[in-house]
Design a protein around this motif. Structure first.
Motif, PDB file in Angstrom:
ATOM      1  N   TYR A  29      39.549  52.493  52.513  1.00 38.80           N
ATOM      2  CA  TYR A  29      39.079  52.276  53.888  1.00 38.80           C
ATOM      3  C   TYR A  29      39.003  53.558  54.711  1.00 38.80           C
ATOM      4  CZ  TYR A  29      39.764  47.313  52.960  1.00 38.80           C
ATOM      5  OH  TYR A  29      39.709  46.052  52.425  1.00 38.80           O
TER       6      TYR A  29
ATOM      7  N   GLU B 255      27.014  47.606  55.856  1.00 40.01           N
ATOM      8  CA  GLU B 255      27.158  47.491  57.311  1.00 40.01           C
ATOM      9  C   GLU B 255      28.562  47.080  57.740  1.00 40.01           C
ATOM     10  OE1 GLU B 255      24.129  44.782  58.632  1.00 40.01           O
ATOM     11  OE2 GLU B 255      22.532  46.262  58.354  1.00 40.01           O
ATOM     12  N   HIS B 256      29.432  46.779  56.801  1.00 42.37           N
ATOM     13  CA  HIS B 256      30.771  46.296  57.158  1.00 42.37           C
ATOM     14  C   HIS B 256      31.502  47.356  57.982  1.00 42.37           C
ATOM     15  CE1 HIS B 256      34.875  44.841  56.821  1.00 42.37           C
ATOM     16  NE2 HIS B 256      34.349  43.668  56.509  1.00 42.37           N
ATOM     17  N   PRO B 257      32.081  46.970  59.116  1.00 43.64           N
ATOM     18  CA  PRO B 257      32.713  47.956  60.006  1.00 43.64           C
ATOM     19  C   PRO B 257      33.833  48.765  59.359  1.00 43.64           C
ATOM     20  CG  PRO B 257      32.888  45.719  60.921  1.00 43.64           C
ATOM     21  CD  PRO B 257      32.116  45.621  59.659  1.00 43.64           C
ATOM     22  N   GLU B 258      34.559  48.176  58.434  1.00 43.30           N
ATOM     23  CA  GLU B 258      35.676  48.904  57.813  1.00 43.30           C
ATOM     24  C   GLU B 258      35.224  49.862  56.715  1.00 43.30           C
ATOM     25  OE1 GLU B 258      39.546  46.824  57.348  1.00 43.30           O
ATOM     26  OE2 GLU B 258      38.307  45.043  57.739  1.00 43.30           O
TER      27      GLU B 258
ATOM     28  N   GLN C 189      32.633  52.098  57.201  1.00 40.75           N
ATOM     29  CA  GLN C 189      31.844  53.151  57.838  1.00 40.75           C
ATOM     30  C   GLN C 189      32.613  54.474  57.801  1.00 40.75           C
ATOM     31  OE1 GLN C 189      28.643  52.202  58.589  1.00 40.75           O
ATOM     32  NE2 GLN C 189      29.517  50.376  57.616  1.00 40.75           N
TER      33      GLN C 189
END
Length: 142
Positions: free
Chosen positions: A63, A93-96, A98
């Motif tokens: 992460y 696109e998953h926020p975690e 990026q």
């Protein structure tokens, strides 16, 4: 609907296992190992409007700096309908996920799918190394 809800995903373990354990990259993977892999990954599952399983993948990650996209699989009846694209889109696109320095995957036959989402061949594959046990799952069956 795409979900990352691990308990919900595990309710579909039999279906996921039937697909994954017949895929070229995970032939004969024992269900208990797949369950452990799902529990220790960020997994994604695509369900249709009736709540029926359509596809799955998982991401192995810290992460912060690195992620590996694995086990992308789509139910045979759902192939060619955009399910794989939707799952990979949700992953990238998953926020975690990026700001990672490196996001990798391995594929034998889906390069064009992943290229649409920014994945590219490693310019110098000689920098990569691995420990590989290609018969580990079949050996466990003995």
């Amino acid at each position: 609907m795409i979900t990352t809800d691990t308990p919900l995903i595990l309710r579909h373990l039999d279906t996921i296992h039937a697909l994954i354990s017949n895929a070229y990259w995970a032939k004969q993977m024992p269900k208990v190992l797949l369950e452990k892999a799902i529990q220790n990954s960020l997994s994604f599952m695509y369900l249709d409007d009736e709540g029926e399983f359509q596809g799955f993948c998982r991401v192995i990650t810290d992460y912060a700096t690195f992620a590996y996209l694995a086990d992308v699989i789509v139910e045979e009846s759902a192939r060619g309908k955009g399910v794989g694209k939707a799952i990979v889109q949700a992953v990238v696109e998953h926020p975690e996920l990026q700001g990672l320095r490196r996001f990798m995957l391995a594929t034998f036959d889906a390069h064009t799918l992943y290229e649409k989402f920014g994945f590219a061949a490693v310019p110098d594959p000689s920098i990569l190394m691995q420990i590989c046990h290609p018969t580990i799952y079949s050996d466990l069956q003995d």
